[in-house]
Scaffold this active site. Structure first.
Site, PDB file in Angstrom:
ATOM      1  CG  HIS A   1       1.442  40.432 106.586  1.00 44.54           C
ATOM      2  ND1 HIS A   1       0.487  39.498 106.931  1.00 44.54           N
ATOM      3  CD2 HIS A   1       1.946  40.013 105.398  1.00 44.54           C
ATOM      4  CE1 HIS A   1       0.410  38.571 106.002  1.00 44.54           C
ATOM      5  NE2 HIS A   1       1.302  38.849 105.058  1.00 44.54           N
TER       6      HIS A   1
ATOM      7  CB  CYS B   1       4.084  38.240 103.178  1.00 40.37           C
ATOM      8  SG  CYS B   1       3.580  39.475 101.956  1.00 40.37           S
TER       9      CYS B   1
END
Length: 382
Positions: free
Chosen positions: A307, A325
């Site tokens: 992301h 992440c």
């Protein structure tokens, strides 16, 4: 009158002789083959599997035609050197069927039998929620994944009801994760341009005792260009490859100590232009709650994303600072299309592969997302 009487008397005797001879000829013309259709004509509440059968005594079956109310034929096989016929698959529930069967005896004389019956209407049913969607174009790592609304106790019956064909042809095998999820994939990533057709024929399948499937769908999808991205957690980079050639190298940040990113092959399963990420949803308490994470693409069910990150400072390409992440430099709101995160988002589709290596964590579990590629082919096909 005598002449007429004599003529009449003579005709009567001749008729008797002719009748006897005609009866013998009729008997000689009649086939000795005896066709039996199970279930009996007019039967209702017939089971969708194992109930339909056609048999013949003193002869061989030459034709069996079974159709539903819409005129769709049911495939079947004549076995036992012509002695019986059985359907190749289950029948649909709550459906009226007609059967026409023809057999011949040893002298080639034909005998026919017809029947109609109606299958049961189930009280308990299940559905299969599947991905990808019909008509979609997906990446080379996309499996066909089905999640069932009820736990399945007869996996063979369910797996048999899902037929996958491809162009060009490739062997596609299924693997169960627990009793409610079935994924299909080839041994290696799909070849770009492959067209996949799935016949999801669950209507009438008894997936568990007294619980029947209630859907029949045809799903078609196409494999797009070959894009595989490799994240090196130690070097803080991601190399994006298309058709095996590096098209872009992007600085990234991955999981910091104690929050390392999973290693292994992960498949993009969801794309969100903006989303909220709250640490409480993944077991990290109140460590973070970011309401406007831009350019987010899901890699695992447990919450791993690739992301955009507008708060990471100078971490990209230099050190690992995330909670697991893979972060790419971005701006708040994601309006700048020139950022690395925006470029990656706009060049990715569902089914693309992201591989993480050199992270201080285990390999991601095959069922944590659409990540069955982390199983060997031998284990997948057991």
């Amino acid at each position: 009158m005598l002449s007429l009487t004599a003529c009449g008397g003579g005709g009567g005797k001749g008729a008797d002789d002719g009748k006897g001879k005609g009866g013998t000829q009729q008997a000689e013309r009649q086939s000795t083959a005896a066709v039996t259709i199970t279930p009996k004509s007019g039967a209702t509440g017939v089971d969708t599997s194992g109930a339909l059968k056609v048999d013949v005594a003193k002869g061989k079956l030459t034709e069996v035609t079974v159709k539903d109310a819409k005129g769709e034929k049911i495939d079947g096989t004549i076995t036992g050197s012509g002695a019986s016929w059985t359907p190749s698959s289950h029948l649909a529930a709550a459906t009226k069927y007609t059967v026409h069967a023809v057999a011949k005896d040893s002298d080639g004389r034909a005998a026919a039998e017809d029947s109609t019956f109606t299958t049961l209407t189930p009280k308990n049913t299940f559905l299969g929620d599947f991905t990808p969607e019909d008509g979609s174009t997906v990446g080379v790592g996309m499996p066909f994944s089905v999640n069932f609304t009820r736990g399945i106790t007869d996996p063979k019956a369910v797996e048999k009801a899902i037929k996958i064909t491809t162009q060009p042809a490739v062997d596609v095998e299924g693997h169960w994760f627990g009793n409610d999820r079935l994924d299909f994939r080839p041994e290696k990533y799909w070849k770009e341009g492959t067209k996949v057709t799935v016949d999801l024929d669950l209507d009438g399948v008894e997936g568990r005792a007294g619980v029947y499937g209630e859907q029949h769908k045809t799903v078609k999808f196409t494999i797009g260009r070959n894009q595989v991205s490799v994240v090196d957690a130690a070097k803080h980079t991601m190399k994006v490859t298309q058709d095996g050639k590096v098209v872009k190298t992007i600085p990234v940040t991955t999981g910091k100590p104690g929050y390392a990113t999973w290693n292994g092959q992960m498949v993009i399963s969801e794309r969100l232009a903006v989303t909220r990420m709250n640490g409480e949803t993944v077991g990290y308490g109140g460590e973070y709650d970011i309401k406007d994470v831009p350019h987010a693409m899901r890699l695992t069910t447990s919450g791993t994303f690739l992301h955009g990150n507008y708060w990471g400072g100078d971490a990209f390409g230099n050190y690992n600072a995330s909670h697991g992440c893979v972060g790419l430099s971005d701006v708040r709101g994601g309006y700048d299309k020139s950022t690395p995160a925006a470029w990656m988002f706009n060049h990715s589709i569902i089914g693309d592969v992201v591989i993480v290596k050199n992270s201080h964590d285990h390999t991601v579990a095959p069922d944590n997302g659409l990540n069955g590629w982390n199983m060997s082919w031998a284990d997948w096909t057991k």
